[in-house]
Design a protein around this motif. Structure first.
Motif, PDB file in Angstrom:
ATOM      1  N   LEU A  44      14.332  46.450  39.335  1.00  0.00           N
ATOM      2  CA  LEU A  44      13.687  45.159  39.584  1.00  0.00           C
ATOM      3  C   LEU A  44      14.280  44.033  38.750  1.00  0.00           C
ATOM      4  O   LEU A  44      13.779  42.903  38.807  1.00  0.00           O
ATOM      5  N   SER A  45      15.309  44.316  37.984  1.00  0.00           N
ATOM      6  CA  SER A  45      15.904  43.291  37.137  1.00  0.00           C
ATOM      7  C   SER A  45      16.467  42.165  38.003  1.00  0.00           C
ATOM      8  O   SER A  45      16.941  42.408  39.121  1.00  0.00           O
ATOM      9  N   PRO A  46      16.413  40.913  37.519  1.00  0.00           N
ATOM     10  CA  PRO A  46      16.906  39.779  38.324  1.00  0.00           C
ATOM     11  C   PRO A  46      18.342  39.959  38.797  1.00  0.00           C
ATOM     12  O   PRO A  46      18.674  39.616  39.942  1.00  0.00           O
ATOM     13  N   ARG A  47      19.202  40.504  37.935  1.00  0.00           N
ATOM     14  CA  ARG A  47      20.603  40.702  38.324  1.00  0.00           C
ATOM     15  C   ARG A  47      20.708  41.708  39.475  1.00  0.00           C
ATOM     16  O   ARG A  47      21.508  41.527  40.409  1.00  0.00           O
ATOM     17  N   MET A  48      19.905  42.791  39.408  1.00  0.00           N
ATOM     18  CA  MET A  48      19.939  43.803  40.470  1.00  0.00           C
ATOM     19  C   MET A  48      19.408  43.230  41.781  1.00  0.00           C
ATOM     20  O   MET A  48      19.994  43.460  42.857  1.00  0.00           O
ATOM     21  N   ILE A  49      18.308  42.493  41.709  1.00  0.00           N
ATOM     22  CA  ILE A  49      17.737  41.889  42.915  1.00  0.00           C
ATOM     23  C   ILE A  49      18.719  40.908  43.539  1.00  0.00           C
ATOM     24  O   ILE A  49      18.924  40.891  44.765  1.00  0.00           O
TER      25      ILE A  49
END
Length: 379
Positions: free
Chosen positions: A108-113
């Motif tokens: 759910l990390s911003p970079r992953m999203i």
């Protein structure tokens, strides 16, 4: 190995592969994962319903900071659902809670999203990854934590004790996150789409029939825990389509339990049963039907039959109206705002019908209180 040992092995294998045992295990896992967070999901759903009312009536304007802050309060529980499921799954499967939560947070990390939502090809170690959005998802994190259980067990066995505590979570994350991205994420997306499309096909073919079947059987499903199998489907529908048509079909049966319980309370002369049925009726009005089911209607038998009949009629009405839930919440007085929107009037009629039919018929029939006397005397 002698013949006797071989026979025992076959019997043991058959018992493990027994469909009923597998089904019971699956239901136990699903209920164990969702039951601890039902109340917080319902609370978030109520908040979404209240926000919808305020937005519709003009009390809150969508472009304002007030709206965005309250929307974040209402939506956070569903957005970070994988984190909550990581906690319950870790406890259910007996794995490290902090490692499980970290896996969910990585997904759910911003970079992953941002990476998953980009149009560019995603490659990990030279292998392309199918992009999947993990917020509000259910299946990928459950499979990940299930794998974590066996990964931790294996690492604890093979790693020297001096480095075990440090390298077990490290290696677990390095193994499970790629497996999730390569395998569990796409599996979850495919299964979710198949479930949603399958239910939608049945519902679109005949929403009335869908309502009759679910409304009539839902309380029997509660007895065996089968109703938990519908929860992931409902959440998945909300994520994919923005609303769900399964949850409204539950409503009539919940209010039917309340009607039957109040009828028993009014009719019985047994003081203990009167007290139990009254409190169970109040509980059912707020969507918690287990006290009424296991404490009143199931022991008395005939009232449960009436609850199923009333639930089927009410479910058919809810299905015919096209009632929807904008967020997850079990139907009850406190969660009515969640069902605002299409078919809301039909939803209210279904609730009223379930209660009224069940109350009247339960009051008119005779039910045997002798079984209840035995149960109450043992308490």
């Amino acid at each position: 190995m002698n013949k006797h040992e071989n026979t025992n092995g076959i019997i043991l294998l058959r018992s493990k592969l027994n469909p009923k045992r597998l089904l019971d295990s699956a239901i136990d896992v699903i209920s164990g994962l969702f039951l601890p967070i039902v109340n917080i999901l319902s609370a978030a759903g109520i908040m979404k319903g209240i926000l919808a009312i305020l937005l519709t009536t003009g009390v809150v304007i969508e472009a304002t900071g007030t709206f965005h802050i309250f929307y974040a309060i209402a939506d956070a529980c569903f957005y970070f659902l994988p984190v909550f499921l990581a906690i319950t799954a870790a406890k259910k499967f007996g794995t490290n809670v902090f490692t499980a939560v970290l896996i969910a947070l990585i997904l759910l990390s911003p970079r992953m999203i941002q990476l998953m939502q980009s149009k560019d090809e995603i490659v990990l170690l030279g292998i392309p990854i199918i992009p999947v959005t993990y917020f509000s998802s259910v299946i990928p994190i459950i499979l990940s934590i299930f794998l974590l259980k066996y990964t931790e067990t294996l690492l604890v066995k093979i790693l020297p004790e001096v480095i075990r505590d440090l390298f077990t979570p490290l290696l677990s994350i390095l193994i499970i996150v790629p497996v999730t991205l390569f395998l569990f994420g796409p599996i979850g997306a495919v299964v979710g789409d198949v479930m949603a499309n399958g239910y939608s096909s049945v519902y679109n073919w005949s929403p009335i029939l869908a309502g009759i079947v679910i409304g009539g059987l839902i309380q029997l499903m509660v007895i065996f825990g089968f109703h938990w199998s519908l929860v992931p489907m409902a959440i998945n529908n909300i994520v994919l389509y923005g609303s769900d048509t399964i949850l409204p079909l539950f409503a009539g049966a919940a209010f039917a339990q309340a009607g039957a319980s109040f009828a028993v309370c009014l009719k019985t002369k047994n003081k203990k049963l009167k007290t139990i049925s009254f409190s169970a009726g109040i509980s059912s009005l707020f969507g918690i039907t287990e006290p009424a089911l296991f404490g009143v209607t199931l022991p008395l038998k005939r009232p449960l039959i009436i609850v199923c009949i009333a639930g089927a009629i009410a479910g058919g009405v809810a299905g015919a109206s096209g009632a929807t839930a904008m967020s997850f919440a079990f139907p009850g007085l406190a969660t009515i705002p969640v069902f605002l929107g299409q078919g809301f009037l039909g939803f209210l009629i279904a609730c009223a019908l379930g209660f009224t039919i069940s109350f009247i018929l339960t009051y008119l029939i005779k039910f045997d209180e002798r079984a209840m006397d035995k149960i109450l005397s043992n308490k």
